[in-house]
Scaffold this motif. Structure first.
Motif, short mmCIF file in Angstrom:
data_model
loop_
_atom_site.label_atom_id
_atom_site.label_comp_id
_atom_site.label_asym_id
_atom_site.label_seq_id
_atom_site.Cartn_x
_atom_site.Cartn_y
_atom_site.Cartn_z
N VAL A 158 29.29 -32.50 52.10
CA VAL A 158 28.43 -32.45 53.18
C VAL A 158 28.51 -33.64 54.12
CG1 VAL A 158 25.93 -33.40 53.27
CG2 VAL A 158 26.40 -31.52 51.62
N LEU A 159 29.23 -34.70 53.83
CA LEU A 159 29.58 -35.86 54.62
C LEU A 159 30.58 -35.25 55.56
CD1 LEU A 159 29.43 -38.91 52.18
CD2 LEU A 159 27.61 -38.24 53.79
N TYR A 160 31.58 -34.70 54.91
CA TYR A 160 32.74 -34.27 55.80
C TYR A 160 32.20 -33.37 56.81
CZ TYR A 160 37.07 -31.96 57.24
OH TYR A 160 38.27 -31.57 57.81
N LYS A 161 31.39 -32.34 56.79
CA LYS A 161 30.99 -31.35 57.54
C LYS A 161 29.84 -31.85 58.22
CE LYS A 161 31.08 -27.22 56.49
NZ LYS A 161 30.69 -25.76 55.99
N ARG A 162 29.42 -33.26 58.20
CA ARG A 162 28.29 -33.77 58.70
C ARG A 162 27.18 -33.00 58.78
NH1 ARG A 162 31.42 -36.49 64.17
NH2 ARG A 162 32.89 -37.66 63.07
N ILE A 163 26.65 -32.39 57.59
CA ILE A 163 25.50 -31.58 57.40
C ILE A 163 24.28 -32.46 57.31
CG2 ILE A 163 24.36 -29.93 55.92
CD1 ILE A 163 26.90 -29.01 55.10
N PRO A 164 23.20 -32.47 58.11
CA PRO A 164 22.08 -33.50 58.14
C PRO A 164 21.33 -33.44 56.93
CG PRO A 164 21.55 -31.46 59.56
CD PRO A 164 22.97 -31.20 59.13
N LEU A 165 20.52 -34.31 56.78
CA LEU A 165 19.52 -34.35 55.65
C LEU A 165 18.45 -33.28 55.74
CD1 LEU A 165 18.76 -38.10 55.38
CD2 LEU A 165 19.86 -36.98 53.64
N PRO A 166 17.99 -32.87 54.73
CA PRO A 166 16.92 -31.66 54.81
C PRO A 166 15.69 -32.30 55.68
CG PRO A 166 17.67 -32.09 52.48
CD PRO A 166 18.35 -32.97 53.17
N ARG A 167 15.02 -31.11 56.16
CA ARG A 167 13.74 -31.45 56.83
C ARG A 167 12.78 -31.80 55.73
NH1 ARG A 167 12.97 -25.80 59.65
NH2 ARG A 167 13.19 -25.25 57.60
N ARG A 168 11.82 -32.55 56.60
CA ARG A 168 10.70 -33.02 55.56
C ARG A 168 10.10 -32.02 54.82
NH1 ARG A 168 6.36 -36.92 58.48
NH2 ARG A 168 8.05 -38.14 58.70
N GLU A 169 9.76 -30.73 55.30
CA GLU A 169 9.24 -29.64 54.91
C GLU A 169 9.91 -28.96 53.82
OE1 GLU A 169 10.42 -28.22 58.91
OE2 GLU A 169 9.63 -30.08 58.10
N ASP A 170 11.15 -29.34 53.75
CA ASP A 170 12.13 -28.56 52.65
C ASP A 170 11.94 -29.37 51.47
OD1 ASP A 170 12.32 -26.55 54.28
OD2 ASP A 170 14.32 -27.29 55.53
N TRP A 171 11.95 -30.58 51.31
CA TRP A 171 12.32 -31.45 50.33
C TRP A 171 11.54 -31.00 49.22
CZ3 TRP A 171 15.98 -34.51 49.30
CH2 TRP A 171 16.83 -35.34 50.44
N LYS A 172 10.27 -30.45 49.26
CA LYS A 172 9.39 -29.86 48.24
C LYS A 172 10.18 -28.56 47.41
CE LYS A 172 6.21 -27.33 50.92
NZ LYS A 172 6.62 -27.70 52.21
N TRP A 173 10.76 -27.96 48.02
CA TRP A 173 11.19 -26.67 47.74
C TRP A 173 12.52 -27.10 47.10
CZ3 TRP A 173 7.50 -23.91 47.32
CH2 TRP A 173 6.53 -23.48 48.45
N TYR A 174 13.29 -27.97 47.71
CA TYR A 174 14.73 -28.42 47.08
C TYR A 174 14.34 -29.05 45.60
CZ TYR A 174 17.07 -27.52 51.52
OH TYR A 174 17.33 -27.06 52.78
N ALA A 175 13.32 -29.94 45.70
CA ALA A 175 13.05 -30.80 44.46
C ALA A 175 12.63 -29.73 43.38
CB ALA A 175 12.07 -31.66 44.82
N LEU A 176 11.73 -28.71 43.67
CA LEU A 176 11.23 -27.79 42.78
C LEU A 176 12.46 -26.91 42.21
CD1 LEU A 176 8.84 -27.04 41.11
CD2 LEU A 176 8.17 -25.24 43.11
N CYS A 177 13.22 -26.49 43.24
CA CYS A 177 14.36 -25.67 42.54
C CYS A 177 15.47 -26.79 41.74
CB CYS A 177 15.42 -25.21 43.87
SG CYS A 177 14.39 -23.64 44.62
N GLY A 178 15.69 -27.84 41.86
CA GLY A 178 16.32 -28.76 41.04
C GLY A 178 15.90 -28.73 39.87
N LEU A 179 14.45 -29.00 39.80
CA LEU A 179 13.91 -29.07 38.36
C LEU A 179 13.85 -27.47 37.51
CD1 LEU A 179 11.06 -31.31 39.29
CD2 LEU A 179 13.01 -32.05 38.14
#
Length: 299
Positions: free
Chosen positions: A47-68
């Motif tokens: 991610v750092l090498y490809k300079r992929i940005p942080l997730p958008r604010r509205e995406d964090w909840k879905w990322y967190a839920l999928c992680g769990l």
């Protein structure tokens, strides 16, 4: 796409050897914590090498839920179940996931429950029971065993829910970004659990332990979950998930080839059933699309 699914099933199936060997070196959930920590570090570097940005604010909840739901719950559920049940029964209950996804997909993804899907899934799952030499009538459905069976099923349901979220809400997102951050969140939860319930249990470091971690962390986790997220985002969820019935089949074959485990004749018959079930689900049914009329072409 079929080659990607086969590659994924090989990585996840052969990883069973690494997971079985790891029991002699790590506490079970802590191994998953180390495995996904290594995977997360690999993905962060990309991610750092490809300079992929942080997730958008509205995406964090879905990322967190999928992680769990995808990284934390199934692996804790499996490890708890394995303390009271055979590995074969645990894997079979885990791979009921396509059944739950079939139901969820019908109501939430508009992927209709068709006869070929249902028939193929039943045949494939029956084959999985044969591969694992599981006799449903002889299973214990009482006491702590029943509780652990429900725990294993909860892991399968959580995994199915994560797949629905991926398909419904994040399929258009950057797959590297999604896989990285959901895994980081899921890994953090695994470590919290391990530090609470496995604190003080010994770890035996050595070349074999490191090899297990490298295979499970880099190939089965970092590359494997990237492949799965991509496959799920591009194809029909149920068809992709049914193909995962190959994972325990490959795991059984690898156990026979590398660990000297017994491969019974019924298991060979089961492999044929699994392949037939996957083929039925993924086969194109019905006639070809009608050719457009001149009026439609000119419109």
């Amino acid at each position: 796409m079929n080659l990607l699914i086969l590659l994924l099933c090989f990585f996840w199936g052969s990883n069973w050897v690494a997971m079985k060997l790891s029991v002699g070196y790590f506490p079970p959930v802590m191994f998953s914590g180390f495995r996904f920590l290594l995977s997360s570090l690999v993905l962060i570097a990309i991610v750092l090498y490809k300079r992929i940005p942080l997730p958008r604010r509205e995406d964090w909840k879905w990322y967190a839920l999928c992680g769990l739901l995808q990284t934390t719950t199934p692996f804790i559920a499996n490890q708890l179940a394995l303390q009271h049940m055979d590995a074969g029964i645990t894997s079979v209950l885990t791979f009921t996931m396509p059944f739950w996804l079939l139901i969820m997909g019908h109501f939430m993804l508009r992927e209709r429950i068709t006869a070929p899907k249902l028939i193929g899934l039943v045949i494939g799952f029956a084959g999985l029971l044969m591969v694992m030499d599981i006799r449903v009538g002889e299973m214990d459905w009482t006491g702590i065993t029943l509780i652990m069976e429900l725990v294993a099923l909860s892991g399968a349901i959580a995994w199915a829910m994560a797949n629905v979220i991926i398909k419904k809400y994040v399929r258009q997102n950057d797959m590297m970004q999604f896989t990285t951050w959901q895994m980081i969140i899921g890994t953090a939860a695994l470590w919290i659990y391990s530090l609470i319930f496995e604190w003080g249990q010994p770890i035996t470091w050595g070349w074999a332990a490191v090899a297990c971690l490298l295979y499970a962390g880099v190939l089965a986790s970092a590359l494997g979950f990237l492949l799965w997220t991509y496959i799920l985002s591009k194809g029909e969820a149920v068809k992709a998930s049914v193909s995962l019935l190959l994972v325990p089949v490959i795991g059984t074959l690898c156990g026979w080839a590398f660990l000297g485990e017994t491969l019974k004749p019924i298991s060979m018959v089961g492999i044929i059933f699994v392949a037939a079930g996957i083929g039925i689900v993924n086969m194109k049914w019905g006639g070809t699309k009608a050719k457009p009329t001149k009026k439609e072409v000119s419109a």
